[in-house]
Design an enzyme around this catalytic site. Structure first.
Site, PDB file in Angstrom:
ATOM      1  N   ILE A  65      17.940 -54.686  29.176  1.00 57.73           N
ATOM      2  CA  ILE A  65      17.949 -53.746  29.778  1.00 57.73           C
ATOM      3  C   ILE A  65      17.166 -54.584  31.925  1.00 57.73           C
ATOM      4  O   ILE A  65      18.126 -54.343  32.877  1.00 57.73           O
ATOM      5  CB  ILE A  65      18.049 -52.446  30.001  1.00 57.73           C
ATOM      6  CG1 ILE A  65      18.160 -51.873  28.552  1.00 57.73           C
ATOM      7  CG2 ILE A  65      18.626 -51.728  30.786  1.00 57.73           C
ATOM      8  CD1 ILE A  65      19.672 -51.883  28.339  1.00 57.73           C
ATOM      9  N   GLY A  66      16.273 -54.510  32.464  1.00 51.26           N
ATOM     10  CA  GLY A  66      15.594 -54.970  33.745  1.00 51.26           C
ATOM     11  C   GLY A  66      15.707 -53.752  34.547  1.00 51.26           C
ATOM     12  O   GLY A  66      15.961 -54.140  35.463  1.00 51.26           O
ATOM     13  N   ASN A 121       4.310 -47.855  34.007  1.00 47.61           N
ATOM     14  CA  ASN A 121       4.651 -48.410  33.128  1.00 47.61           C
ATOM     15  C   ASN A 121       4.193 -50.098  33.689  1.00 47.61           C
ATOM     16  O   ASN A 121       4.649 -50.457  35.153  1.00 47.61           O
ATOM     17  CB  ASN A 121       5.966 -48.345  33.188  1.00 47.61           C
ATOM     18  CG  ASN A 121       7.062 -49.931  32.739  1.00 47.61           C
ATOM     19  OD1 ASN A 121       5.989 -50.495  31.674  1.00 47.61           O
ATOM     20  ND2 ASN A 121       8.266 -49.678  32.292  1.00 47.61           N
ATOM     21  N   CYS A 124       3.932 -55.171  33.613  1.00 52.40           N
ATOM     22  CA  CYS A 124       4.855 -56.053  34.470  1.00 52.40           C
ATOM     23  C   CYS A 124       4.037 -57.094  34.927  1.00 52.40           C
ATOM     24  O   CYS A 124       3.195 -55.931  35.774  1.00 52.40           O
ATOM     25  CB  CYS A 124       6.202 -55.591  35.526  1.00 52.40           C
ATOM     26  SG  CYS A 124       5.388 -55.127  37.163  1.00 52.40           S
ATOM     27  N   LYS A 158       1.142 -46.264  30.643  1.00 55.58           N
ATOM     28  CA  LYS A 158       2.222 -46.113  29.040  1.00 55.58           C
ATOM     29  C   LYS A 158       1.083 -48.494  28.360  1.00 55.58           C
ATOM     30  O   LYS A 158       1.641 -49.011  29.151  1.00 55.58           O
ATOM     31  CB  LYS A 158       3.778 -46.704  29.513  1.00 55.58           C
ATOM     32  CG  LYS A 158       4.338 -47.232  28.162  1.00 55.58           C
ATOM     33  CD  LYS A 158       5.192 -46.598  28.137  1.00 55.58           C
ATOM     34  CE  LYS A 158       6.251 -47.112  26.695  1.00 55.58           C
ATOM     35  NZ  LYS A 158       7.833 -46.583  26.635  1.00 55.58           N
ATOM     36  N   GLY A 214      12.790 -50.392  18.010  1.00 55.95           N
ATOM     37  CA  GLY A 214      13.084 -49.313  16.967  1.00 55.95           C
ATOM     38  C   GLY A 214      12.176 -49.977  15.311  1.00 55.95           C
ATOM     39  O   GLY A 214      10.925 -49.961  15.434  1.00 55.95           O
ATOM     40  N   GLY A 240       6.850 -45.934  18.708  1.00 47.71           N
ATOM     41  CA  GLY A 240       7.670 -47.075  18.212  1.00 47.71           C
ATOM     42  C   GLY A 240       8.632 -47.112  16.776  1.00 47.71           C
ATOM     43  O   GLY A 240       7.715 -46.146  15.721  1.00 47.71           O
ATOM     44  N   GLY A 262      12.004 -42.726  20.911  1.00 47.68           N
ATOM     45  CA  GLY A 262      13.583 -43.987  21.574  1.00 47.68           C
ATOM     46  C   GLY A 262      14.908 -44.193  20.657  1.00 47.68           C
ATOM     47  O   GLY A 262      15.476 -44.103  20.557  1.00 47.68           O
TER      48      GLY A 262
HETATM   49  C1  LIG Z   1      16.931 -49.575  25.373  1.00 47.86           C
HETATM   50  C2  LIG Z   1      15.435 -49.259  25.980  1.00 47.86           C
HETATM   51  C3  LIG Z   1      15.725 -49.473  27.285  1.00 47.86           C
HETATM   52  C4  LIG Z   1      14.152 -49.113  27.678  1.00 47.86           C
HETATM   53  N1  LIG Z   1      13.555 -48.271  29.295  1.00 47.86           N
HETATM   54  C5  LIG Z   1      12.083 -47.935  29.643  1.00 47.86           C
HETATM   55  C6  LIG Z   1      11.661 -48.153  30.624  1.00 47.86           C
HETATM   56  O1  LIG Z   1      12.629 -48.082  31.300  1.00 47.86           O
HETATM   57  N2  LIG Z   1      10.229 -47.853  30.755  1.00 47.86           N
HETATM   58  C7  LIG Z   1       9.275 -47.824  29.692  1.00 47.86           C
HETATM   59  O2  LIG Z   1       7.877 -47.177  30.160  1.00 47.86           O
HETATM   60  N3  LIG Z   1      10.675 -48.390  28.746  1.00 47.86           N
HETATM   61  C8  LIG Z   1      11.122 -48.533  27.992  1.00 47.86           C
HETATM   62  N4  LIG Z   1      12.001 -48.724  27.169  1.00 47.86           N
HETATM   63  C9  LIG Z   1      10.228 -48.508  25.775  1.00 47.86           C
HETATM   64  C10 LIG Z   1      10.300 -47.358  25.121  1.00 47.86           C
HETATM   65  O3  LIG Z   1      10.162 -46.117  25.568  1.00 47.86           O
HETATM   66  C11 LIG Z   1       9.073 -47.235  23.606  1.00 47.86           C
HETATM   67  O4  LIG Z   1       7.903 -47.820  24.198  1.00 47.86           O
HETATM   68  C12 LIG Z   1       9.924 -48.864  23.334  1.00 47.86           C
HETATM   69  O5  LIG Z   1      11.438 -48.527  22.898  1.00 47.86           O
HETATM   70  C13 LIG Z   1       9.176 -48.602  21.382  1.00 47.86           C
HETATM   71  O6  LIG Z   1       9.700 -46.796  21.046  1.00 47.86           O
HETATM   72  P1  LIG Z   1      10.826 -47.332  19.903  1.00 47.86           P
HETATM   73  O7  LIG Z   1      11.341 -48.337  18.759  1.00 47.86           O
HETATM   74  O8  LIG Z   1      11.416 -45.584  19.272  1.00 47.86           O
HETATM   75  O9  LIG Z   1      12.536 -47.431  20.608  1.00 47.86           O
HETATM   76  C14 LIG Z   1      12.525 -48.859  27.045  1.00 47.86           C
HETATM   77  C15 LIG Z   1      13.579 -49.225  25.212  1.00 47.86           C
HETATM   78  C16 LIG Z   1      14.592 -49.189  25.148  1.00 47.86           C
HETATM   79  C17 LIG Z   1      15.388 -50.088  23.232  1.00 47.86           C
END
Ligand SMILES: Cc1cc2nc3c(=O)[nH]c(=O)nc-3n(C[C@H](O)[C@H](O)[C@H](O)COP(=O)(O)O)c2cc1C
Length: 296
Positions: A65-66, A121, A124, A158, A214, A240, A262
């Site tokens: 997504i960036g 976060n 980066c 984080k 996921g 996670g 998430g």
């Molecule tokens: C589409 C998407 C967007 C995410 N955007 C961010 C974000 O903006 N900032 C951040 O710290 N983590 C972001 N994450 C990471 C999630 O907060 C989480 O740490 C990670 O996906 C693991 O959890 P999950 O497996 O339940 O998704 C994003 C994850 C996904 C899938």
């Protein structure tokens, strides 16, 4: 912060402003999460990466997504007033490309009473040193030395799983004033363009590489939460691959105090409410009433 239950949303995976447009005030009456974590806010607005931005995996997805967002001014002017109406404490997730940027974000959020806590976060690279801020204990320590004095609000670091030792980074965060750590962020991954027959097919995602999340990452989350728990005393937000109530219990068992949902929210927009209900039912059936009892 007093929370109703141990389940939050993971940053960037639940857009509360869009959800309110869809569900209306019903979202506020039955808000699924004990606290709401925003998508990452950066100092300047960002467009994010070119499409395609998602690749589905058997066990989750890869996203590039960036970090598109309105930037600090846009967030304060348009998102914060709407997010402040949510019936849960607000955790603002921030990221900068140099320490001074993170410092400006933290100082700005510290002034806003709507903000209950901050999540840094650190996945980066610091453009000055080239090191990922959360992949190196020294970088994380230096970042906290700069931002900790700027706020009395709880600071959650984080962690990135793309580090040699997330536990060593967590220990540095704790020693330099973090109030909690959250983990795991996404794992680096890549998908190749299935239509590209060249000897070296191009990556599918516009950003080249992306972050894997996921169910596929749940086992990695469990081991990292356990290893971090063995190194630090501060609270852990574990995440996670959480899809069910029992995954909440597992992360609590690995050592987390709170758990975030998430990617599952993309598959099932009502996942938060369902996961909390499943976890409560399991707890009621087992006679366990608190996260610390669940861990014992
Ligand atoms: C589409 C998407 C967007 C995410 N955007 C961010 C974000 O903006 N900032 C951040 O710290 N983590 C972001 N994450 C990471 C999630 O907060 C989480 O740490 C990670 O996906 C693991 O959890 P999950 O497996 O339940 O998704 C994003 C994850 C996904 C899938």
């Amino acid at each position: 912060m007093r929370l109703e239950h141990p389940v939050l949303n993971a940053s960037g995976t639940f857009d509360a402003i869009a959800a309110r447009r869809v569900f209306g005030d019903a979202l506020l009456e039955r808000f699924p999460f004990a606290a709401f974590v925003t998508k990452t806010v950066t100092l300047e607005p960002r467009q994010g990466n070119p499409p395609p931005r998602l690749w589905e995996l058997a066990g989750g997805m890869i996203n590039s997504i960036g970090l598109p967002n309105k930037g600090l001014r846009g967030f304060l002017a348009s998102d914060l007033p709407e997010l402040a109406e949510l019936p849960a404490p607000l955790v603002v997730n921030v990221m900068g490309f140099r320490r001074e940027e993170v410092a400006r974000l933290v100082a700005a959020m510290d002034e806003r009473e709507e903000v209950a806590a901050l999540e840094l976060n650190v996945s980066c690279p610091n453009v000055k040193t080239g090191l990922v801020m959360g992949a190196d204990p020294g970088e994380t320590a230096a970042l906290l030395d700069e931002v900790r004095p700027l706020t009395g609000k709880p600071l959650i670091v984080k962690l990135t799983p793309n580090a040699t030792s997330p536990a060593a980074v967590a220990a540095a965060a704790e020693a330099h004033g973090a109030d909690a750590v959250s983990l795991i962020n996404t794992l680096r991954g890549m998908a190749l363009d299935p239509h590209d027959r060249a000897p070296r097919p191009r990556p599918w995602l516009g950003g080249g590489t992306g972050g894997v999340s996921g169910p596929a990452v749940r086992a990695m989350a469990l081991v990292q939460v356990r290893e971090v728990r063995d190194r630090v005393a501060i609270p852990i937000v574990g995440m996670g691959g959480v899809q069910r109530g029992r995954h909440v219990a597992e992360l609590l068992g690995a050592g987390a105090e709170l758990v975030a949902v998430g990617t599952e929210s993309f598959r099932d927009p009502l996942a938060g409410e369902r996961v909390v209900a499943e976890w409560r039912r399991d707890v009621a059936n087992s006679g366990i009433s608190t996260p610390s009892e669940a861990r014992a």
